[in-house]
Design an enzyme around this catalytic site. Structure first.
Site, PDB file in Angstrom:
ATOM      1  N   LYS A 156       0.828  -1.223   0.000  1.00  0.00           N
ATOM      2  CA  LYS A 156       0.000   0.000   0.000  1.00  0.00           C
ATOM      3  C   LYS A 156       0.853   1.259   0.000  1.00  0.00           C
ATOM      4  O   LYS A 156       0.462   2.282  -0.566  1.00  0.00           O
ATOM      5  CB  LYS A 156      -0.961  -0.002   1.198  1.00  0.00           C
ATOM      6  CG  LYS A 156      -0.285  -0.144   2.550  1.00  0.00           C
ATOM      7  CD  LYS A 156      -0.434  -1.540   3.105  1.00  0.00           C
ATOM      8  CE  LYS A 156       0.277  -1.702   4.422  1.00  0.00           C
ATOM      9  NZ  LYS A 156       0.096  -3.014   5.017  1.00  0.00           N
ATOM     10  N   LYS A 201      -4.113   3.246   2.749  1.00  0.00           N
ATOM     11  CA  LYS A 201      -5.209   2.381   2.277  1.00  0.00           C
ATOM     12  C   LYS A 201      -6.411   3.225   1.851  1.00  0.00           C
ATOM     13  O   LYS A 201      -7.023   2.977   0.811  1.00  0.00           O
ATOM     14  CB  LYS A 201      -5.589   1.394   3.389  1.00  0.00           C
ATOM     15  CG  LYS A 201      -4.452   0.434   3.737  1.00  0.00           C
ATOM     16  CD  LYS A 201      -4.718  -0.315   5.031  1.00  0.00           C
ATOM     17  CE  LYS A 201      -3.562  -1.240   5.385  1.00  0.00           C
ATOM     18  NZ  LYS A 201      -3.617  -1.782   6.741  1.00  0.00           N
ATOM     19  N   GLY A 208      -1.941 -10.622   8.527  1.00  0.00           N
ATOM     20  CA  GLY A 208      -1.575 -12.001   8.861  1.00  0.00           C
ATOM     21  C   GLY A 208      -1.334 -12.811   7.611  1.00  0.00           C
ATOM     22  O   GLY A 208      -1.776 -12.457   6.518  1.00  0.00           O
TER      23      GLY A 208
HETATM   24  P1  NAP Z   1       8.012  -9.163   5.913  1.00  0.00           P
HETATM   25  O1  NAP Z   1       7.545 -10.305   6.721  1.00  0.00           O
HETATM   26  O2  NAP Z   1       8.909  -8.157   6.525  1.00  0.00           O
HETATM   27  O3  NAP Z   1       8.715  -9.759   4.601  1.00  0.00           O
HETATM   28  C1  NAP Z   1       9.375  -8.968   3.681  1.00  0.00           C
HETATM   29  C2  NAP Z   1      10.138  -9.883   2.739  1.00  0.00           C
HETATM   30  O4  NAP Z   1      10.760  -9.102   1.742  1.00  0.00           O
HETATM   31  C3  NAP Z   1      11.245 -10.669   3.444  1.00  0.00           C
HETATM   32  O5  NAP Z   1      11.252 -11.982   2.972  1.00  0.00           O
HETATM   33  C4  NAP Z   1      12.515  -9.935   3.050  1.00  0.00           C
HETATM   34  O6  NAP Z   1      13.634 -10.793   2.969  1.00  0.00           O
HETATM   35  C5  NAP Z   1      12.127  -9.463   1.661  1.00  0.00           C
HETATM   36  N1  NAP Z   1      12.877  -8.287   1.259  1.00  0.00           N
HETATM   37  C6  NAP Z   1      12.945  -7.092   1.876  1.00  0.00           C
HETATM   38  N2  NAP Z   1      13.758  -6.266   1.189  1.00  0.00           N
HETATM   39  C7  NAP Z   1      14.208  -6.978   0.124  1.00  0.00           C
HETATM   40  C8  NAP Z   1      15.104  -6.707  -0.929  1.00  0.00           C
HETATM   41  N3  NAP Z   1      15.715  -5.524  -1.010  1.00  0.00           N
HETATM   42  N4  NAP Z   1      15.324  -7.664  -1.855  1.00  0.00           N
HETATM   43  C9  NAP Z   1      14.719  -8.867  -1.763  1.00  0.00           C
HETATM   44  N5  NAP Z   1      13.884  -9.188  -0.752  1.00  0.00           N
HETATM   45  C10 NAP Z   1      13.641  -8.257   0.170  1.00  0.00           C
HETATM   46  O7  NAP Z   1       6.792  -8.340   5.292  1.00  0.00           O
HETATM   47  P2  NAP Z   1       5.311  -8.845   5.090  1.00  0.00           P
HETATM   48  O8  NAP Z   1       4.569  -8.641   6.363  1.00  0.00           O
HETATM   49  O9  NAP Z   1       5.294 -10.170   4.440  1.00  0.00           O
HETATM   50  O10 NAP Z   1       4.755  -7.703   4.091  1.00  0.00           O
HETATM   51  C11 NAP Z   1       5.013  -7.748   2.724  1.00  0.00           C
HETATM   52  C12 NAP Z   1       4.168  -6.694   2.029  1.00  0.00           C
HETATM   53  O11 NAP Z   1       2.789  -6.970   2.281  1.00  0.00           O
HETATM   54  C13 NAP Z   1       4.371  -5.253   2.517  1.00  0.00           C
HETATM   55  O12 NAP Z   1       4.192  -4.357   1.468  1.00  0.00           O
HETATM   56  C14 NAP Z   1       3.267  -5.075   3.548  1.00  0.00           C
HETATM   57  O13 NAP Z   1       2.901  -3.731   3.743  1.00  0.00           O
HETATM   58  C15 NAP Z   1       2.166  -5.851   2.871  1.00  0.00           C
HETATM   59  N6  NAP Z   1       1.117  -6.331   3.773  1.00  0.00           N
HETATM   60  C16 NAP Z   1       1.440  -7.106   4.819  1.00  0.00           C
HETATM   61  C17 NAP Z   1       0.444  -7.581   5.655  1.00  0.00           C
HETATM   62  C18 NAP Z   1       0.752  -8.469   6.812  1.00  0.00           C
HETATM   63  O14 NAP Z   1      -0.183  -8.897   7.478  1.00  0.00           O
HETATM   64  N7  NAP Z   1       1.997  -8.792   7.084  1.00  0.00           N
HETATM   65  C19 NAP Z   1      -0.888  -7.255   5.382  1.00  0.00           C
HETATM   66  C20 NAP Z   1      -1.188  -6.472   4.269  1.00  0.00           C
HETATM   67  C21 NAP Z   1      -0.177  -6.016   3.462  1.00  0.00           C
HETATM   68  P3  NAP Z   1      14.252 -11.540   4.264  1.00  0.00           P
HETATM   69  O15 NAP Z   1      13.165 -12.428   4.761  1.00  0.00           O
HETATM   70  O16 NAP Z   1      15.383 -12.310   3.738  1.00  0.00           O
HETATM   71  O17 NAP Z   1      14.623 -10.467   5.212  1.00  0.00           O
HETATM   72  N1  HSE Z   2       0.146  -2.774  10.182  1.00  0.00           N
HETATM   73  C1  HSE Z   2      -1.033  -3.166   9.466  1.00  0.00           C
HETATM   74  C2  HSE Z   2      -2.185  -3.283  10.458  1.00  0.00           C
HETATM   75  C3  HSE Z   2      -0.768  -4.466   8.751  1.00  0.00           C
HETATM   76  O1  HSE Z   2      -1.977  -3.252  11.669  1.00  0.00           O
HETATM   77  O2  HSE Z   2      -3.334  -3.378  10.031  1.00  0.00           O
HETATM   78  C4  HSE Z   2      -1.725  -4.748   7.644  1.00  0.00           C
HETATM   79  O3  HSE Z   2      -1.706  -3.808   6.645  1.00  0.00           O
END
Ligand code: NAP
Ligand code: HSE
Length: 428
Positions: A107, A207, A304
């Protein structure tokens, strides 16, 4: 056999690993539903050696996301690294420029570069989809872009940051201070690496700006979102708002007005008995109002592994089925530049203040409100041991500018101790 749809996945964290698991575990279901196999060609992350809880040896490894995004054996680049700029943006641009479709959960990137990326996708005959970027597992982008496309959208609002909703809920249910609830959320791993993205309302503002673009056919205008975080919400406000029949939520609201596009993400009061008022914990809720459909309420997990990967896969399957939609529901070139409404739509306000307990104090406050043209709907003064009496006032509808005039006048009366709290009450 039908050609497979081949994915290149950048980012193997919470969401990326979840997507790999679904592709592996539900291969037959995905192929049945889309009419073709969905496979993974290559993946990337920062650390190749990290255990992701899912086998990766079947896939090629790339050290560089841009190289991954442009591989010949990648049809869809799935961007799950995060960050508004840097490798996420570079790789997304490279994929789109090469005519490859992109699915992202990012986002922040779209809030800052959505218009340019949507245009790039279109110029290259590619699609850019982002269901997972807003409200996690709730298919709100699909609802707004497709199911409600025959409506004029009159208002979109919602609780779109689960972390803030968790903190506010815990303050109320556990009688915790903001700091205590923040620390609890931190221990549970809810907070973003930069917590200000959550508690400052920035993540939820990102968002909201994406929903507004679809709802009103406007270019994404995150800079025009009026932002206020939850850091100043006190346990006193939560308790006293509850006493008046309200809950405090970090609520996003957007609507098109005669004065321009209104986009606000700020703590607001909503009736405790409303669906938004009853939304507890880390859950999200999005409310959409259309001129034909009326009000739609969608509730679900906003974050999640499973819920977010579910949303990513919805986009992937659309592409596998051959569904090709414009990023924001209409051609990027037709999205209008935003004129931001400088003045919010009038609303009732909740005021909490401490009044010096002496004759005429309340009258001076009432006069300040009356002189600014503000009518009082309800008022309550609490018994107190100190010299300052806690007073709550709920006004009738007024403008924020009239309220600011009244608050300025109150400050000059000498009867108000400290700064009054003023929170908007949203009709829901
Ligand atoms: P995360 O757990 O921090 O994972 C990020 C991943 O990206 C990791 O595997 C990291 O590698 C990799 N990465 C970071 N920088 C990189 C680079 N320069 N080159 C290659 N790989 C790289 O994040 P996430 O929670 O999965 O979130 C991912 C996306 O989804 C974000 O945009 C976030 O805003 C969005 N999102 C997340 C959620 C949620 O619930 N988590 C919900 C909605 C949207 P390493 O593992 O090796 O460090
Ligand atoms: N930090 C965000 C939240 C993750 O608490 O809703 C999902 O976008």
């Amino acid at each position: 056999m039908t050609e497979p749809l081949r994915l290149g996945i950048a980012g193997l964290g919470t969401v990326g690993a979840g997507v790999v698991k679904i592709v592996r575990q539900k291969a037959a279901l995905l192929a049945e539903r889309s009419g073709r196999p969905v496979t993974i060609s290559a993946v990337t992350a920062r650390n190749r050696d990290k255990d992701r809880g899912v086998p990766l040896t079947d896939y090629a490894w790339e050290d560089d996301a841009v190289t991954l995004a442009t591989r010949d054996d990648v049809d869809v680049f799935v961007e799950l690294m995060g960050g508004s700029d840097g490798p996420a943006k570079a790789a997304t641009e490279a994929a789109l420029a090469a005519g490859k479709d992109v699915v992202t959960a990012n986002k922040a990137m779209l809030a800052h570069h959505g218009q340019a990326l949507a245009q790039l996708a279109e110029d290259n005959g590619a699609v850019l989809r982002f269901e997972a970027a807003v409200a996690g597992g709730i298919p709100v982008i699909k609802a707004l872009t497709e199911g409600l496309a025959g409506n004029d959208i009159t208002r979109v609002m919602g609780v779109m940051n689960g972390t803030c909703n968790y903190i506010l809920t815990r303050m109320e249910s556990g009688g915790l201070s903001y700091q205590q609830a923040f620390e609890e959320a931190d221990k549970l791993g809810y907070l973003e690496a930069d917590p200000e993205l959550d508690v400052g309302g920035i993540d939820a503002g990102h968002k909201l700006s994406l929903l507004a673009a679809i709802a009103y056919g406007t270019q994404v205008a995150f800079d025009a979102v009026e932002l206020e975080g939850i850091g100043k919400v006190s346990i006193d406000d939560i308790r006293q708002a509850a006493d008046m029949g309200y809950k405090i939520k970090l609520l996003g609201v957007c609507r098109m007005t005669g004065r321009g596009l209104e986009q606000r993400m700020a703590p607001c009061l909503v009736p405790a008995t409303s669906p938004l008022g009853q939304l507890d914990g880390g859950t999200n809720m999005v409310v959409i109002e259309g001129d034909q459909v009326g009000q739609i309420v969608m509730r679900g997990a906003g974050a999640g592994e499973g819920p977010t990967a579910s949303a990513v896969m919805g986009d992937v399957l659309d592409i596998a089925r051959g569904t090709r939609l414009s990023t924001f529901g209409q051609p990027a070139s037709s999205l209008k530049p935003v004129t931001a409404a400088r003045v919010a739509t009038p609303a009732p306000y909740y005021l909490r203040m401490a009044l010096v307990d002496k004759p005429g104090a309340l009258a001076k406050v009432a006069t300040a409100l009356g002189d600014a043209g503000i009518s009082i709907n309800r008022m309550r003064q609490y018994d107190h041991a100190s010299d300052a009496a806690p007073v709550l006032i709920v006004t009738h509808k007024t403008t924020r500018s009239a309220l600011d005039v009244a608050l300025g006048a109150m400050a000059g009366t000498g009867v108000v101790a400290g700064d009054p709290v003023a929170l908007r009450i949203e009709r829901v």
